[in-house]
Design a protein around this motif. Sequence first.
Motif, short mmCIF file in Angstrom:
data_model
loop_
_atom_site.label_atom_id
_atom_site.label_comp_id
_atom_site.label_asym_id
_atom_site.label_seq_id
_atom_site.Cartn_x
_atom_site.Cartn_y
_atom_site.Cartn_z
N ALA A 143 0.85 -1.20 0.00
CA ALA A 143 0.00 0.00 0.00
C ALA A 143 0.88 1.24 0.00
CB ALA A 143 -0.93 0.00 1.21
N VAL A 144 0.30 2.35 -0.44
CA VAL A 144 0.99 3.64 -0.46
C VAL A 144 0.21 4.62 0.41
CG1 VAL A 144 1.84 5.54 -1.89
CG2 VAL A 144 1.83 3.20 -2.80
N ALA A 145 0.91 5.32 1.29
CA ALA A 145 0.27 6.27 2.19
C ALA A 145 0.88 7.66 1.99
CB ALA A 145 0.42 5.83 3.64
N PHE A 146 0.02 8.67 1.88
CA PHE A 146 0.46 10.05 1.70
C PHE A 146 0.09 10.87 2.94
CE2 PHE A 146 -0.22 8.62 -2.68
CZ PHE A 146 0.92 9.08 -3.31
N SER A 147 1.02 11.71 3.38
CA SER A 147 0.75 12.71 4.41
C SER A 147 0.88 14.08 3.75
CB SER A 147 1.74 12.57 5.56
OG SER A 147 1.84 13.77 6.30
N VAL A 148 -0.19 14.86 3.77
CA VAL A 148 -0.18 16.17 3.11
C VAL A 148 -0.90 17.20 4.00
CG1 VAL A 148 -0.02 15.42 0.71
CG2 VAL A 148 -2.24 15.42 1.82
N PRO A 149 -0.43 18.44 4.00
CA PRO A 149 -1.14 19.48 4.75
C PRO A 149 -2.37 19.94 3.98
CG PRO A 149 0.76 20.43 3.65
CD PRO A 149 0.80 18.96 3.37
N GLY A 150 -3.50 20.04 4.65
CA GLY A 150 -4.69 20.54 3.96
C GLY A 150 -5.94 19.74 4.27
N ILE A 152 -8.64 16.89 3.25
CA ILE A 152 -8.55 15.62 2.55
C ILE A 152 -9.94 15.08 2.21
CG2 ILE A 152 -7.58 13.29 2.61
CD1 ILE A 152 -5.53 15.57 2.92
N ASP A 153 -10.07 14.55 1.00
CA ASP A 153 -11.25 13.77 0.62
C ASP A 153 -10.83 12.31 0.73
OD1 ASP A 153 -13.30 12.34 -0.64
OD2 ASP A 153 -13.77 14.01 -1.99
N TYR A 154 -11.11 11.69 1.88
CA TYR A 154 -10.64 10.34 2.14
C TYR A 154 -11.30 9.33 1.21
CZ TYR A 154 -8.98 12.59 6.40
OH TYR A 154 -8.35 13.43 7.27
N THR A 155 -12.55 9.54 0.88
CA THR A 155 -13.27 8.60 0.01
C THR A 155 -12.63 8.55 -1.37
OG1 THR A 155 -15.33 9.07 1.20
CG2 THR A 155 -15.52 8.02 -0.95
N ARG A 156 -12.29 9.70 -1.92
CA ARG A 156 -11.69 9.76 -3.25
C ARG A 156 -10.17 9.68 -3.22
NH1 ARG A 156 -15.31 14.53 -6.19
NH2 ARG A 156 -17.32 13.47 -5.99
N ARG A 157 -9.61 9.64 -2.02
CA ARG A 157 -8.16 9.57 -1.84
C ARG A 157 -7.47 10.73 -2.58
NH1 ARG A 157 -10.39 4.76 -2.60
NH2 ARG A 157 -10.20 3.20 -0.95
N SER A 158 -7.94 11.91 -2.27
CA SER A 158 -7.41 13.09 -2.94
C SER A 158 -7.20 14.22 -1.94
CB SER A 158 -8.36 13.54 -4.05
OG SER A 158 -9.60 13.97 -3.51
N LEU A 159 -6.35 15.16 -2.34
CA LEU A 159 -6.13 16.38 -1.57
C LEU A 159 -7.10 17.42 -2.11
CD1 LEU A 159 -4.60 18.19 0.39
CD2 LEU A 159 -2.80 18.44 -1.33
N ALA A 160 -8.12 17.74 -1.32
CA ALA A 160 -9.15 18.66 -1.79
C ALA A 160 -8.65 20.09 -1.87
CB ALA A 160 -10.38 18.57 -0.88
N TYR A 161 -7.87 20.50 -0.85
CA TYR A 161 -7.39 21.88 -0.83
C TYR A 161 -6.24 22.00 0.15
CZ TYR A 161 -7.25 26.92 0.13
OH TYR A 161 -6.84 28.21 0.30
N SER A 162 -5.22 22.75 -0.25
CA SER A 162 -4.10 23.01 0.66
C SER A 162 -3.61 24.43 0.46
CB SER A 162 -2.96 22.02 0.43
OG SER A 162 -1.84 22.37 1.23
N ALA A 163 -3.82 25.26 1.46
CA ALA A 163 -3.30 26.63 1.40
C ALA A 163 -1.78 26.62 1.51
CB ALA A 163 -3.90 27.48 2.52
N ALA A 164 -1.23 25.65 2.25
CA ALA A 164 0.22 25.56 2.43
C ALA A 164 0.94 25.23 1.13
CB ALA A 164 0.55 24.51 3.49
N LEU A 165 0.30 24.39 0.29
CA LEU A 165 0.93 23.96 -0.96
C LEU A 165 0.37 24.70 -2.17
CD1 LEU A 165 0.96 20.09 -0.36
CD2 LEU A 165 2.74 21.76 0.21
N TYR A 166 -0.65 25.52 -1.97
CA TYR A 166 -1.30 26.29 -3.04
C TYR A 166 -1.87 25.35 -4.12
CZ TYR A 166 1.22 30.19 -0.91
OH TYR A 166 1.70 31.12 -0.01
N PHE A 189 -3.58 10.89 4.40
CA PHE A 189 -3.68 11.43 5.76
C PHE A 189 -3.34 12.92 5.76
CE2 PHE A 189 -2.53 7.01 6.02
CZ PHE A 189 -3.27 6.50 7.08
N LYS A 190 -4.03 13.66 6.58
CA LYS A 190 -3.61 15.03 6.86
C LYS A 190 -2.27 14.96 7.58
CE LYS A 190 -5.77 17.45 9.93
NZ LYS A 190 -6.61 18.37 10.73
N ASP A 191 -1.41 15.96 7.40
CA ASP A 191 -0.06 15.89 7.97
C ASP A 191 -0.07 15.63 9.48
OD1 ASP A 191 -1.15 18.40 8.47
OD2 ASP A 191 0.67 19.52 7.94
N THR A 192 -0.94 16.32 10.20
CA THR A 192 -0.97 16.12 11.64
C THR A 192 -1.60 14.79 12.03
OG1 THR A 192 -2.93 17.56 11.61
CG2 THR A 192 -0.88 18.53 12.39
#
Length: 396
Positions: A143-150, A152-166, A189-192
Amino acid sequence: MVKAGKETIKYINKQNILSSFGDEHVRCKADLIDATQLSAATVSSLIHELVEEGLIVETCFGESSGGRKPMLYSLNGAFAYVLSLRVTPKGILVGAVNLCAEIVYRRLLPMPVHDAQTLTEGIQEAIRCFQNDDPALAGKITAVAFSVPGIIDYTRRSLAYSAALYVENIDLQALADACFGRATEVYVFKDTDALLLGEYFAGIRSAKGMAYVLCDNGVGLSLLTRGKLFRVDNCGMELGHTVVDLHGERCKCSASGCVGTLLGEQPALRRYARLCEQRQGVSMPDVSRLNYDDLVDQYLAGEEPALQVISEQLDVLSVTLVNVINLFNPEMLVLGGPLARLPSIESDFAERLKARALKPFAGSLSVIASRQGTDASIKGMAHYVLDKKFFKSVKV
């Protein structure tokens, strides 16, 4: 009421045997009998099957207590691997973690991530480096796991919005599939969230209610309630974008006076630069080469502008954390980021928080500094995935 069939019961018993290994990766049959309360015959049969399936291996003979030496069993680390990627505005940390929750590959790629292109290219480069460094291991990723600030749409496994990454609407599932050239099992996962899981699995699983606050490039919040990570689609709990000053500086989220305009690396460095400019007869430091950790180091060394900046940062942080305590009443509050290195965090600063928080919430509150460092996110995400896939204790 429908009774469970034999195969279902066997599956449940196997899960409970695997779960009983926990952080103790080596067990004898007697340990497993005590942990699962299953009969010796059932445990013996299931151990045999788990060895044949490759999930556990015979390690060696243990010490005898008077009779035959017992066979010791351990988890087979090579049975499954999780690839964890921690994305920050400063770069990407990639690590592979085995079934025993051991990091077997780690690489940090320093690079600015500030839009959709740099995010996509950064993730592609991180995975490509991993595949080139260890092609055999890359082929065994479960499996692959991502930690990103912002947000998260967990159902679609996507980053919906991140002000930190623009960025917004980044399909991480599709990106992972393209990088590996096959359908992959993806967790986001959200970064925190990832950092909280790292602390939780590292030894504080007894806490049923936990708040993790990261104060670094931004200010983030994650919660553990009743022993479970709080995860809701498109619910970011964006603590750093909570408005505290209607007439404050404009934030990168487009609002004014957010917590993140006062607290964190960039506002601290801006404040430090202004204080240095005001000092006469002292050479101006190159602030562009400094980071939040540098300011903490200079604070600990007693450097005058840093003393003032970090003291002001702690004032804003205390107000922010008291709001978190009063909103969520956590049993434990964990602070991550450079300020967590300050010796006062678990003593004087913790007492300041308890004195300001609502009395019913302050009595049993424990305030601690993060102890796991940046690798917490790598191991935390992998632990979560492995627990979900292999170590879920089940009751009939």
